[in-house]
Design an enzyme around this catalytic site. Structure first.
Site, mmCIF file in Angstrom:
data_model
loop_
_atom_site.group_PDB
_atom_site.id
_atom_site.type_symbol
_atom_site.label_atom_id
_atom_site.label_comp_id
_atom_site.label_asym_id
_atom_site.label_seq_id
_atom_site.Cartn_x
_atom_site.Cartn_y
_atom_site.Cartn_z
ATOM 1 C CE LYS A 117 -4.428 0.986 0.105
ATOM 2 N NZ LYS A 117 -5.501 0.171 -0.491
HETATM 3 P P1 NAD Z 1 -12.729 7.814 -3.971
HETATM 4 O O1 NAD Z 1 -11.722 8.843 -3.670
HETATM 5 O O2 NAD Z 1 -13.076 7.518 -5.370
HETATM 6 O O3 NAD Z 1 -14.086 8.149 -3.204
HETATM 7 C C1 NAD Z 1 -14.154 8.391 -1.850
HETATM 8 C C2 NAD Z 1 -15.554 8.818 -1.484
HETATM 9 O O4 NAD Z 1 -15.627 8.936 -0.059
HETATM 10 C C3 NAD Z 1 -15.943 10.164 -2.048
HETATM 11 O O5 NAD Z 1 -17.301 10.137 -2.456
HETATM 12 C C4 NAD Z 1 -15.777 11.105 -0.853
HETATM 13 O O6 NAD Z 1 -16.597 12.248 -0.938
HETATM 14 C C5 NAD Z 1 -16.216 10.184 0.266
HETATM 15 N N1 NAD Z 1 -15.741 10.637 1.564
HETATM 16 C C6 NAD Z 1 -14.543 11.189 1.883
HETATM 17 N N2 NAD Z 1 -14.513 11.523 3.182
HETATM 18 C C7 NAD Z 1 -15.712 11.160 3.690
HETATM 19 C C8 NAD Z 1 -16.293 11.232 4.979
HETATM 20 N N3 NAD Z 1 -15.623 11.790 5.997
HETATM 21 N N4 NAD Z 1 -17.539 10.749 5.138
HETATM 22 C C9 NAD Z 1 -18.194 10.211 4.088
HETATM 23 N N5 NAD Z 1 -17.718 10.106 2.856
HETATM 24 C C10 NAD Z 1 -16.495 10.586 2.665
HETATM 25 O O7 NAD Z 1 -12.221 6.495 -3.209
HETATM 26 P P2 NAD Z 1 -12.562 4.986 -3.554
HETATM 27 O O8 NAD Z 1 -11.538 4.485 -4.489
HETATM 28 O O9 NAD Z 1 -14.014 4.857 -3.891
HETATM 29 O O10 NAD Z 1 -12.256 4.282 -2.144
HETATM 30 C C11 NAD Z 1 -13.227 4.277 -1.111
HETATM 31 C C12 NAD Z 1 -12.854 3.202 -0.092
HETATM 32 O O11 NAD Z 1 -12.818 1.936 -0.749
HETATM 33 C C13 NAD Z 1 -11.488 3.367 0.556
HETATM 34 O O12 NAD Z 1 -11.568 2.876 1.879
HETATM 35 C C14 NAD Z 1 -10.595 2.457 -0.259
HETATM 36 O O13 NAD Z 1 -9.470 2.008 0.465
HETATM 37 C C15 NAD Z 1 -11.564 1.318 -0.533
HETATM 38 N N6 NAD Z 1 -11.223 0.487 -1.692
HETATM 39 C C16 NAD Z 1 -11.071 1.053 -2.924
HETATM 40 C C17 NAD Z 1 -10.791 0.233 -4.011
HETATM 41 C C18 NAD Z 1 -10.695 0.779 -5.413
HETATM 42 O O14 NAD Z 1 -10.568 -0.033 -6.348
HETATM 43 N N7 NAD Z 1 -10.784 2.081 -5.634
HETATM 44 C C19 NAD Z 1 -10.619 -1.144 -3.829
HETATM 45 C C20 NAD Z 1 -10.791 -1.686 -2.560
HETATM 46 C C21 NAD Z 1 -11.104 -0.850 -1.499
#
Ligand code: NAD
Length: 443
Positions: A117
């Site tokens: 990571k």
């Molecule tokens: P992203 O940046 O695309 O989206 C994040 C979202 O979370 C946005 O809508 C943002 O407004 C919202 N957010 C931020 N702070 C917040 C808060 N305090 N309260 C509520 N919402 C809030 O990120 P992502 O890629 O969608 O990742 C989201 C989660 O999923 C993370 O925990 C990440 O580790 C996990 N994840 C992502 C992937 C991937 O392929 N992108 C894979 C596995 C896990």
């Protein structure tokens, strides 16, 4: 290790990410017989931690120094694999715990990668696109001997996206010419070596995991998504695609949020309209015919399925008792604390853990990496079919193990059936342990 007791909505609960991942590991390790004592330290510790500080010239000619991390936890199954997040709260402890999670996730879905990571402590909301490009290029150049197509492969995470991955690829390729460098990073744009279905993969994977789980009939009256009331925290890559996938399955998406707050509509929201509103206004808050709610309220809504898809530690000792959903599907990494796990279990709320529920992202990242080896591009249907099969297989594996505990609980009455997180983790730890011993301890 930082002490995060202060100003912590979870009360006295220790939210240090490394502490939490050790608690989860120890709980799962108790299910594993003959786990060699000396191996436990190896499995718990990261293999390598890289910390860098670098200066960036901002658009106003001032200079700011950023701290960034890349952690490889384990490479027994293959190159380290894991996203890079850009967030002001990124710490080394968080990156270590997320790297561990990637090791277990890849092992659980049988992807031949290890866990890694990365993160840059920065606030993307205050940075221009040009500044983000400079940060990404400088980060990549400083990490160019750390990452690599066969050693450590980044991907998108919080506040990084396809564009960030294209910059990483480009920078690496300039520094290391004369190779096919496309597999150095996944989650790239389609026009630049990305895979069809990668953008959708994590959210769709959440839906597939939940769909398979619902079909096991553990939740009375809810054997599929039809009519299920779904609340989703976060509307980024994961949350928006999970919303789209569940909506198509016939779910009623009653609430959606982002960092600025949430919206609720009893009759249900169409994710397409939410996306259109958010791209125009920068937030979901204020959508016509919706009630504004806070992120805290969203988590406690009366609904059937709750999908946290934003930050970690959202469901904790302070609010787990108020969760009304019957199933929590962890789109985000580490959204539920160990104390909350205990409370939810007592309440009969099932949790599909992050290493299972959101494994669709790394699964299609792996498919992208495979396609990049041959400079091939598969079609979207092929990717989706393979993703679905892998998610179903992982859910089946965890469910069958869970059933074996549930059956012995019924027959002898004195065992405690572990939760799905503990079982998924135990399966992953067993696999990494077996592979470690099969490879043989060097020298
Ligand atoms: P992203 O940046 O695309 O989206 C994040 C979202 O979370 C946005 O809508 C943002 O407004 C919202 N957010 C931020 N702070 C917040 C808060 N305090 N309260 C509520 N919402 C809030 O990120 P992502 O890629 O969608 O990742 C989201 C989660 O999923 C993370 O925990 C990440 O580790 C996990 N994840 C992502 C992937 C991937 O392929 N992108 C894979 C596995 C896990």
């Amino acid at each position: 290790m930082s002490d995060k007791h202060a100003d912590n909505p979870a009360g006295e609960e220790n939210l240090d990410p490394v502490f939490i991942s050790e608690q989860q590991f120890d709980k799962a390790a108790r299910l594993i017989r003959h786990l060699k004592k000396g191996l436990v330290d190896f499995l718990k510790q990261p293999k390598r931690i890289t910390i860098i500080n670098f200066p960036i010239e901002l658009d106003d000619d001032s200079v700011e120094t950023f701290q960034a991390y890349r952690v490889v936890h384990n490479r027994v199954f293959g190159p380290g694999k894991g996203g890079i997040r850009y967030h002001p709260d990124v710490t080394m402890e968080e990156v270590i715990s997320l790297a561990k999670l990637m090791t277990w996730k890849c092992a659980l879905v049988n992807i031949p990668f290890g866990g890694a990571k990365g993160g840059v402590a920065c606030n993307t909301k205050n940075l221009s696109e040009r500044e983000l490009r400079r940060i990404t290029r400088r980060f990549t150049s400083e990490m160019s001997d750390v990452i690599g197509p066969y050693t450590d492969i980044p991907a998108p995470d919080l506040y990084t996206n396809e564009q960030t991955m294209a910059w990483i690829y480009d920078t690496y390729d300039v520094l290391k010419p004369n190779n096919n460098n496309r597999p150095v990073v996944t989650g790239k744009p389609l026009g630049m070596g990305g895979s069809p279905g990668r953008h959708e993969a994590t959210g769709y994977g959440c839906m597939y995991a939940a769909r398979r789980f619902l079909s096991k009939a553990l939740i009375p009256g809810q054997q599929d998504f039809a009519g299920a009331r779904v609340a989703i925290q976060g509307f980024g890559d994961v949350g928006s695609m999970a919303a789209q996938a569940c909506f198509r399955e016939g779910a009623r998406i009653v609430a959606i949020s982002d960092s600025q707050g949430g919206v609720y509509r009893e009759a249900g929201l169409d994710p397409k309209d939410v996306r259109a509103f958010k791209s125009e206004h920068g937030t979901v808050v204020g959508m016509p015919d919706t009630m504004t709610i806070t992120n805290a309220e969203l988590l406690e809504l009366d609904c059937d399925i709750l999908i946290p898809a934003a930050l970690g530690n959202q469901i904790h000792a302070g609010n787990a008792g108020n969760i009304k959903a019957r199933l929590v599907v962890e789109g985000a990494n580490n959204p539920t604390t160990p104390a909350a796990d205990e409370i939810l279990k007592k309440k009969g709320v099932y949790v599909l853990p992050d290493i299972l529920a959101n494994a669709g992202g790394v699964t299609v990242s792996y498919y992208e990496w495979v396609q990049n080896q041959e400079n091939e591009q598969w079609d979207a249907e092929q990717v989706d079919k393979k993703l679905r099969a892998r998610m179903y297989a992982a859910v089946d594996t965890v469910f069958e193990r869970w059933q074996s505990y549930a059956v012995s609980e019924q027959s002898d009455g004195d065992t405690q059936t572990p939760d799905f997180r503990t079982i998924a983790l135990a399966i992953a730890i067993e696999r990494v342990t077996e592979a470690t011993l099969l490879r043989g301890i060097w020298p």
